[in-house]
Design a protein around this motif. Structure first.
Motif, PDB file in Angstrom:
ATOM      1  N   ILE A  91      -4.271 -29.454  -1.068  1.00 26.08           N
ATOM      2  CA  ILE A  91      -4.083 -29.090   0.338  1.00 26.08           C
ATOM      3  C   ILE A  91      -5.082 -28.014   0.757  1.00 26.08           C
ATOM      4  O   ILE A  91      -5.677 -28.081   1.839  1.00 26.08           O
ATOM      5  CB  ILE A  91      -2.632 -28.607   0.569  1.00 26.08           C
ATOM      6  N   ILE A  92      -5.271 -27.012  -0.087  1.00 27.61           N
ATOM      7  CA  ILE A  92      -6.221 -25.940   0.224  1.00 27.61           C
ATOM      8  C   ILE A  92      -7.629 -26.504   0.405  1.00 27.61           C
ATOM      9  O   ILE A  92      -8.348 -26.158   1.347  1.00 27.61           O
ATOM     10  CB  ILE A  92      -6.215 -24.869  -0.877  1.00 27.61           C
ATOM     11  N   GLY A  93      -8.039 -27.391  -0.496  1.00 25.25           N
ATOM     12  CA  GLY A  93      -9.368 -27.981  -0.404  1.00 25.25           C
ATOM     13  C   GLY A  93      -9.533 -28.800   0.860  1.00 25.25           C
ATOM     14  O   GLY A  93     -10.569 -28.736   1.530  1.00 25.25           O
ATOM     15  N   LEU A  94      -8.500 -29.566   1.219  1.00 17.80           N
ATOM     16  CA  LEU A  94      -8.569 -30.394   2.419  1.00 17.80           C
ATOM     17  C   LEU A  94      -8.691 -29.530   3.675  1.00 17.80           C
ATOM     18  O   LEU A  94      -9.478 -29.830   4.576  1.00 17.80           O
ATOM     19  CB  LEU A  94      -7.316 -31.268   2.508  1.00 17.80           C
ATOM     20  N   VAL A  95      -7.931 -28.439   3.711  1.00 17.34           N
ATOM     21  CA  VAL A  95      -7.964 -27.549   4.871  1.00 17.34           C
ATOM     22  C   VAL A  95      -9.330 -26.879   5.008  1.00 17.34           C
ATOM     23  O   VAL A  95      -9.941 -26.884   6.084  1.00 17.34           O
ATOM     24  CB  VAL A  95      -6.846 -26.488   4.770  1.00 17.34           C
ATOM     25  N   TYR A  96      -9.821 -26.303   3.921  1.00 21.91           N
ATOM     26  CA  TYR A  96     -11.101 -25.586   3.988  1.00 21.91           C
ATOM     27  C   TYR A  96     -12.288 -26.537   4.102  1.00 21.91           C
ATOM     28  O   TYR A  96     -13.317 -26.186   4.691  1.00 21.91           O
ATOM     29  CB  TYR A  96     -11.265 -24.673   2.774  1.00 21.91           C
ATOM     30  N   GLY A  97     -12.157 -27.745   3.539  1.00 14.80           N
ATOM     31  CA  GLY A  97     -13.239 -28.707   3.659  1.00 14.80           C
ATOM     32  C   GLY A  97     -13.423 -29.190   5.087  1.00 14.80           C
ATOM     33  O   GLY A  97     -14.532 -29.550   5.495  1.00 14.80           O
ATOM     34  N   ASN A  98     -12.323 -29.207   5.859  1.00 11.69           N
ATOM     35  CA  ASN A  98     -12.391 -29.681   7.239  1.00 11.69           C
ATOM     36  C   ASN A  98     -12.372 -28.559   8.266  1.00 11.69           C
ATOM     37  O   ASN A  98     -12.547 -28.799   9.455  1.00 11.69           O
ATOM     38  CB  ASN A  98     -11.223 -30.636   7.506  1.00 11.69           C
ATOM     39  N   MET A  99     -12.162 -27.329   7.808  1.00 15.87           N
ATOM     40  CA  MET A  99     -12.241 -26.157   8.685  1.00 15.87           C
ATOM     41  C   MET A  99     -13.094 -25.096   7.990  1.00 15.87           C
ATOM     42  O   MET A  99     -12.596 -24.062   7.546  1.00 15.87           O
ATOM     43  CB  MET A  99     -10.841 -25.608   8.976  1.00 15.87           C
ATOM     44  N   PRO A 100     -14.394 -25.343   7.838  1.00 18.45           N
ATOM     45  CA  PRO A 100     -15.260 -24.429   7.085  1.00 18.45           C
ATOM     46  C   PRO A 100     -15.345 -23.028   7.677  1.00 18.45           C
ATOM     47  O   PRO A 100     -15.705 -22.081   6.961  1.00 18.45           O
ATOM     48  CB  PRO A 100     -16.627 -25.130   7.118  1.00 18.45           C
ATOM     49  N   ASP A 101     -15.004 -22.876   8.948  1.00 16.87           N
ATOM     50  CA  ASP A 101     -15.052 -21.551   9.576  1.00 16.87           C
ATOM     51  C   ASP A 101     -13.796 -20.733   9.305  1.00 16.87           C
ATOM     52  O   ASP A 101     -13.737 -19.552   9.669  1.00 16.87           O
ATOM     53  CB  ASP A 101     -15.247 -21.682  11.096  1.00 16.87           C
ATOM     54  N   LEU A 102     -12.799 -21.344   8.686  1.00 19.10           N
ATOM     55  CA  LEU A 102     -11.558 -20.635   8.377  1.00 19.10           C
ATOM     56  C   LEU A 102     -11.854 -19.489   7.415  1.00 19.10           C
ATOM     57  O   LEU A 102     -12.572 -19.651   6.431  1.00 19.10           O
ATOM     58  CB  LEU A 102     -10.554 -21.604   7.753  1.00 19.10           C
ATOM     59  N   GLY A 103     -11.287 -18.324   7.692  1.00 15.48           N
ATOM     60  CA  GLY A 103     -11.544 -17.150   6.858  1.00 15.48           C
ATOM     61  C   GLY A 103     -10.897 -17.233   5.491  1.00 15.48           C
ATOM     62  O   GLY A 103      -9.967 -18.025   5.258  1.00 15.48           O
ATOM     63  N   LEU A 104     -11.357 -16.399   4.585  1.00 14.21           N
ATOM     64  CA  LEU A 104     -10.841 -16.377   3.222  1.00 14.21           C
ATOM     65  C   LEU A 104      -9.432 -15.805   3.130  1.00 14.21           C
ATOM     66  O   LEU A 104      -8.716 -16.070   2.167  1.00 14.21           O
ATOM     67  CB  LEU A 104     -11.770 -15.534   2.324  1.00 14.21           C
ATOM     68  N   LEU A 105      -9.043 -15.019   4.114  1.00 14.70           N
ATOM     69  CA  LEU A 105      -7.763 -14.320   4.037  1.00 14.70           C
ATOM     70  C   LEU A 105      -6.596 -15.277   3.837  1.00 14.70           C
ATOM     71  O   LEU A 105      -5.691 -15.007   3.044  1.00 14.70           O
ATOM     72  CB  LEU A 105      -7.553 -13.485   5.308  1.00 14.70           C
TER      73      LEU A 105
END
Length: 277
Positions: free
Chosen positions: A136-150
């Motif tokens: 789930i984390i990979g899918l979210v960050y892979g499709n929202m690359p601007d999402l912050g690390l926090l």
């Protein structure tokens, strides 16, 4: 010398190899989250050594409280608005679906602990959970690359207390804690692969997926809330103490303070990051 788990070592090697894939694909945020998750579980396992019963209970409450408070706040602030902004109705359905699936998987998944595998029951549950959370984390960050690390760091913060509890159980059962290298690496193993998948450019699908992610993480966070009641992990540890009743009353106050502090930390970090931006 304590035994070294082959499965644990295999998990660590797999994470190292996939890290190379992630570097090539430019998945820097996913890699940071993956290795922080690995380090958090390893650190939690190391901290479980040689702790008195009363101190063990207090550490559990603070570890669970800080992690759950941070996770609830992060999912509510960073994922829920994104899901709703993509598609209000499908985002809402995704959140509900994620919470219900998280509950169902946790409840029915307990049956997996009765299977005859090379891993003990604790490690089976942790590994399955890590693989699912990583996907789930990979899918979210892979499709929202601007999402912050926090968000990602807050989500994987629960790996610390999970490693702490699991290592304590493993040592009590005479099993090597090094088997935890597999679930520690599990987040990264699946996150790197799923980050390479791209969702269709559909508002409804994005709302459903990000809502589902929010729901799952909210369920996990609620499950980690430090409940000092009959039958819980904290209760079982506290009952080993000579002053169990007094200790439980004290731990309830620690539970409230730790969860509140976890949320406050996320708010403070968000305020600093958004202010500096």
């Amino acid at each position: 010398m304590p035994r070294l788990s082959r499965l644990g070592v295999a998990g660590f090697v797999a994470l190292v190899v996939l890290t190379g894939v992630g570097v090539t694909a430019g998945l820097s945020k996913v890699l940071v989250i993956a290795w922080v998750a690995f380090a958090a579980m390893a650190a939690g396992a190391a901290l479980s050594k040689g702790t008195s019963d009363s101190m063990h209970a207090k550490k559990l409450v603070w570890a669970f409280g800080l992690a759950s408070g941070a996770m609830i706040t992060s999912a509510a602030v960073f994922l829920v608005p994104s899901a709703i902004s993509h598609h209000p109705e499908f985002g809402g359905f995704g959140i509900a679906f994620g919470i219900l699936v998280g509950f169902s998987a946790h409840t029915i998944g307990h049956r997996a602990t009765h299977l005859d595998t090379a891993l003990d029951h604790t490690s089976v549950e942790l590994t399955a959970h890590s693989f699912a959370a990583g996907a789930i984390i990979g899918l979210v960050y892979g499709n929202m690359p601007d999402l912050g690390l926090l968000l990602g760091l807050a989500i994987v913060s629960h790996k610390g207390p999970a490693g702490y509890v699991a290592a304590h159980r493993l040592r009590d059962g005479g099993n090597p804690a090094s088997v935890l290298l597999l679930p520690a690496a599990g987040i990264g193993i699946t996150a790197i692969g799923s980050a390479l998948l791209h969702l269709p450019s559909s508002a409804a699908i994005n709302g459903l997926v990000f809502g589902f992610a929010a729901g799952v993480f909210l369920h996990v966070a609620m499950d980690f809330l430090p409940r000092c009641e009959l039958g819980g992990e904290v209760y079982e540890v506290a009952q080993l103490s000579d002053n169990a009743h007094h200790l439980l009353d004290e731990l309830r106050m620690h539970a409230v303070m730790s969860t509140a502090l976890g949320g406050i930390v996320v708010f403070a970090l968000w305020a600093v990051i958004s202010g500096s931006g």
